[in-house]
Design an enzyme around this catalytic site. Structure first.
Site, PDB file in Angstrom:
ATOM      1  N   ASP A  25      -6.165  14.048  38.479  1.00 43.15           N
ATOM      2  CA  ASP A  25      -6.745  15.064  37.537  1.00 43.15           C
ATOM      3  C   ASP A  25      -8.219  14.913  37.722  1.00 43.15           C
ATOM      4  O   ASP A  25      -8.941  14.792  36.781  1.00 43.15           O
ATOM      5  CB  ASP A  25      -6.558  14.500  36.135  1.00 43.15           C
ATOM      6  CG  ASP A  25      -6.495  15.666  35.037  1.00 43.15           C
ATOM      7  OD1 ASP A  25      -7.052  16.592  35.431  1.00 43.15           O
ATOM      8  OD2 ASP A  25      -6.170  15.495  34.033  1.00 43.15           O
ATOM      9  N   SER A  62     -12.129  17.213  27.772  1.00 46.48           N
ATOM     10  CA  SER A  62     -11.463  16.892  29.019  1.00 46.48           C
ATOM     11  C   SER A  62     -12.345  17.355  30.138  1.00 46.48           C
ATOM     12  O   SER A  62     -13.251  18.387  30.073  1.00 46.48           O
ATOM     13  CB  SER A  62     -10.201  17.910  28.962  1.00 46.48           C
ATOM     14  OG  SER A  62      -9.322  17.354  28.147  1.00 46.48           O
ATOM     15  N   HIS A  88      -6.964  19.503  35.558  1.00 42.52           N
ATOM     16  CA  HIS A  88      -6.633  20.280  34.486  1.00 42.52           C
ATOM     17  C   HIS A  88      -7.212  21.349  33.780  1.00 42.52           C
ATOM     18  O   HIS A  88      -6.811  22.244  33.075  1.00 42.52           O
ATOM     19  CB  HIS A  88      -5.712  19.519  33.569  1.00 42.52           C
ATOM     20  CG  HIS A  88      -6.460  18.996  32.413  1.00 42.52           C
ATOM     21  ND1 HIS A  88      -7.163  17.637  32.579  1.00 42.52           N
ATOM     22  CD2 HIS A  88      -6.530  19.318  31.314  1.00 42.52           C
ATOM     23  CE1 HIS A  88      -7.663  17.259  31.555  1.00 42.52           C
ATOM     24  NE2 HIS A  88      -7.346  18.290  30.776  1.00 42.52           N
TER      25      HIS A  88
END
Length: 502
Positions: free
Chosen positions: A78, A156, A47
């Protein structure tokens, strides 16, 4: 302890606009984290680089950035592997090694570049839970580890270390809780990287089944299960899925691989963690054969299923691709998917009820593998009176149910006299074929739309109509100029005050 392997990832991305599928939304910039795991190779979150147009990476020892590209990506779990264009970028960095599974109670360090500063951030925590979780990026249910270390925006894609090795990649946090984040664990990372080396499809397979728990004793009795037998009742099988042609409704799925399935749909994973049986799929690739045991008509049967990609009647979030669409006589048709639902801010509540029902409960069948919807009408004399038709499913084209978007285009192309559409709300739209085809270039020019369909449907015709649209637009500008509506250097605005740009 220093972490020279941890880098900052800068990404410029451009998402498609599902409300106007022929165009993209404005570019936006963001940042995340990553970790060097090989020569010129950086592991990060999918992402972080989804719909990327330009990627750069920056290491701690050098303020200058290097250009990178996506070498491989698996949106299901992911994860993404980046490749740096400059071969010297990682020369002074010893790659981080992928470690072992982080068990419950293990101490870990979350390392990355969260918002609020430019320097690397290190937070410590404990693995508090290991089980299947819903991945927000893909809506898949896969293995994840929960940690109580802070994971914030910018973390992230960053590594989570255990004993100096990568035990996971940070990918999401729980919004309703304090300091509860989730990481993609080492087994899934190893599986992702192993698949790249073997040239396997970067997807996590799906079974394509609708199932029901068997905790009710009367239901187990009705199915003829004995004392100690357990499993999940198969209530439907999705066309084209792993179970198609092998499993049947009213089968009881008792075992997958070497994992026995409990009546609540869980398995004992790694002989320790009880979690949803979906966890098993993360250990396989598309195309693998997996043994299953089912209870069918009073007998146990050992079968093998060939694992297929995860496919839903209404596709979940899609990335790095443009939406499929067709404009015919000013009517805009699209494939129903979660991205289209997301044009409603609170789509789970405000989207049309039939869309939500198909999203949550729809199953692919030989007759229907995608849902084609009439999403809007671009007003023109050819479609007068149809302006009230928007966000309805197309049920019939000249009496035939469209199987998918490609079949829908074929049905329209085969029509010679008229096209009659029946919609899910009992509406009827009739268009003259010749009139609709003649109107299309005019409509494209009026609304400044470059093509009548997405390139996946018919690139050659799309280019031809784009040329016709440009020609028609030039003619419109000549006429408008004669009327004094075009000022030198551009078009004079004729939009009403307060009108919203479409």
């Amino acid at each position: 302890m220093s972490y020279p392997q941890v880098v900052k990832v800068f990404c410029t991305s451009q998402e498609p606009d599902f409300e106007s599928p022929w165009q993209s939304r404005p570019p936006q910039s963001g940042s995340g984290s990553g970790v060097v795991i090989g020569k010129g190779e950086i592991l990060t979150g999918a992402h972080v680089v989804a719909d990327a147009t330009f990627i750069q990476v920056q290491k701690l020892s050098d303020p200058d950035k290097a250009v990178a590209r996506v070498k491989a990506v698996c949106h299901d779990c992911d994860l993404a592997l980046l490749e740096v264009a400059d071969p010297g970028f990682t020369m002074d960095i010893r790659p981080a090694a992928i470690g072992e599974f982080a068990d419950q109670g293990d101490q870990v360090e979350v390392v990355g570049f969260p918002v609020g500063g430019e320097e690397v951030s290190v937070t410590e925590g404990v693995v508090s839970r290991v089980e299947v979780q819903k991945y927000a990026h893909s809506q898949r249910f896969l293995l994840a580890a929960t940690v109580d270390a802070a994971i914030n925006a910018g973390n992230s894609g960053g590594p989570v270390f255990k004993d100096g090795r990568v035990a996971g990649i940070a990918f999401q946090k729980l919004e309703q809780a304090e300091a509860i984040g989730e990481i993609v664990p080492a087994p899934i990372i190893r599986h992702f990287l192993g698949g790249i080396e073997e040239g396997r499809a970067a997807e996590v397979p799906g079974l394509g089944l609708a199932t029901q728990g068997l905790e009710n004793p009367r239901l187990r009795q009705e199915l003829g299960l004995g004392e100690g037998d357990s499993g999940l009742l198969v209530t439907a099988v999705s066309y084209g899925g792993s179970g198609w042609g092998a499993l049947q409704p009213r089968d009881v799925l008792m075992r997958i691989g070497e994992h026995r399935i409990a009546n609540n749909g869980t398995v004992r994973y790694r002989r320790r963690y009880r979690t949803l049986f979906d966890v098993v799929l993360g250990d396989y690739y598309v195309g693998d054969q997996v043994p299953v045991m089912v209870w069918r008509q009073g007998k146990r049967r050992s079968l093998k299923v060939t694992l297929q990609p995860y496919r839903e009647l209404v596709p979940r979030s899609q990335y790095d691709r443009s939406p499929s669409f067709l404009i015919y006589g000013g009517l805009v048709f699209q494939v129903l998917c979660r991205d289209l639902l997301s044009i409603w801010d609170e789509w789970w509540r405000d989207a049309p009820a039939e869309y939500l029902h198909l999203y949550y409960s729809g199953l692919r069948s030989p007759e229907r593998q995608e849902i084609v919807v009439l999403s809007k009408v671009l007003a023109d004399e050819v479609n007068v009176g149809y302006d009230g038709f928007h966000h309805e499913c197309v049920e019939r084209v000249n009496g035939v149910l469209p199987r998918d978007m490609s079949h829908f285009v074929e049905l329209l192309g085969a029509a010679t006299d008229k096209v009659e559409l029946q919609t899910s709300r009992h509406g009827i739209v009739v268009l003259d074929v010749a009139g609709a085809r003649e109107a299309t270039p005019r409509i494209l020019a009026r609304y400044r739309i470059p093509r009548d369909r997405s390139e996946d449907l018919d690139p050659v015709r799309s280019v031809a109509l784009a040329r016709a649209s440009r020609s028609s637009r030039k003619e419109d500008r000549k006429v408008a100029s004669r009327r004094g509506e075009v000022a030198e250097g551009g078009v004079r605005s004729r939009r009403r005050p307060g009108a919203r740009k479409g």
